[in-house]
Design an enzyme around this catalytic site. Structure first.
Site, PDB file in Angstrom:
ATOM      1  N   ALA A  12       0.847  -1.194   0.000  1.00 38.41           N
ATOM      2  CA  ALA A  12       0.000   0.000   0.000  1.00 38.41           C
ATOM      3  C   ALA A  12       0.878   1.238   0.000  1.00 38.41           C
ATOM      4  O   ALA A  12       2.064   1.180   0.344  1.00 38.41           O
ATOM      5  CB  ALA A  12      -0.928  -0.003   1.214  1.00 38.41           C
ATOM      6  N   ASP A  13       0.278   2.344  -0.386  1.00 34.82           N
ATOM      7  CA  ASP A  13       0.953   3.637  -0.307  1.00 34.82           C
ATOM      8  C   ASP A  13      -0.085   4.684   0.066  1.00 34.82           C
ATOM      9  O   ASP A  13      -1.211   4.641  -0.428  1.00 34.82           O
ATOM     10  CB  ASP A  13       1.618   4.010  -1.639  1.00 34.82           C
ATOM     11  CG  ASP A  13       2.486   5.247  -1.490  1.00 34.82           C
ATOM     12  OD1 ASP A  13       3.539   5.151  -0.830  1.00 34.82           O
ATOM     13  OD2 ASP A  13       2.107   6.308  -2.004  1.00 34.82           O
TER      14      ASP A  13
END
Length: 193
Positions: free
Chosen positions: A67-68
């Site tokens: 994820a970011d």
């Protein structure tokens, strides 16, 4: 099948635990997270997440979750501040304004990639010099997109959000659960034995 978390974020690990998920391994990828010239914030966040998922080494049957999270003011991408001065600059820019927090989550198995972007709105109160300096002194801004973490002391600076609280923290749980189930991960397996 091993479940690999492609992130060194303790917050993402804690959020996964809320789903009852414990990674078999943690392998933070090392990629260049520099925005490309003219790249829009949502496109940037999705690209970085995809690149993270592709960069984690795994066996063919393994699931890799990455994820970011990106803080965005207008079209300005606010990454992790280099130092307290840049954190102060970010916080002053966000002070008294609404901004977006974009979190992209990706799940990879072999050549299959499932991905979801979640956009939330956040309003930061107008910060006094005293509040700004007190928050900076906590050190909580370090390693946090936009220079703050809503689940820490900065929560007192955020009077309003619209969207997913867990996405703002770093991992949208509803969307992550859906991706895991889509990929065949036994999310709600029977634990009463």
């Amino acid at each position: 099948m091993a479940f690999i978390l492609g992130s060194g974020s303790p917050r993402r690990l804690e959020l996964l635990a809320q789903l009852g998920v414990t990674p078999d391994d943690i392998r933070p990828p090392d990629i260049d997270e520099t925005p490309q010239k003219g790249e829009l914030p949502r496109d940037y966040c999705a690209r970085v997440t995809r690149q993270k998922a592709e960069a984690v080494t795994s066996n063919p049957e393994d699931l890799v979750l990455c994820a970011d999270t990106t803080v965005v003011l207008g079209r300005r991408i606010m990454g992790k501040p280099r130092d307290a001065g840049e954190a102060a600059e970010f916080l002053l820019a966000l002070s008294g304004r609404r901004h977006r927090v974009i979190t992209s989550v990706a799940l990879r198995k072999q050549d299959r990639l499932w991905q979801k972007d979640v956009v939330s709105q956040v309003k930061m109160k107008r910060l006094s010099d005293e509040e700004l300096n007190a928050y900076l002194a906590t050190g909580d801004w370090e390693g946090k997109a936009g220079g703050y973490a809503i689940q820490g002391p900065a929560g007192a600076l955020i009077p309003w959000i619209s969207g997913s609280f867990t996405a703002i923290v770093g991992l949208p749980l509803a969307e992550t659960a859906t991706l895991l189930q889509t990929a065949g991960y036994p999310l709600y397996k029977d634990t009463a034995s």
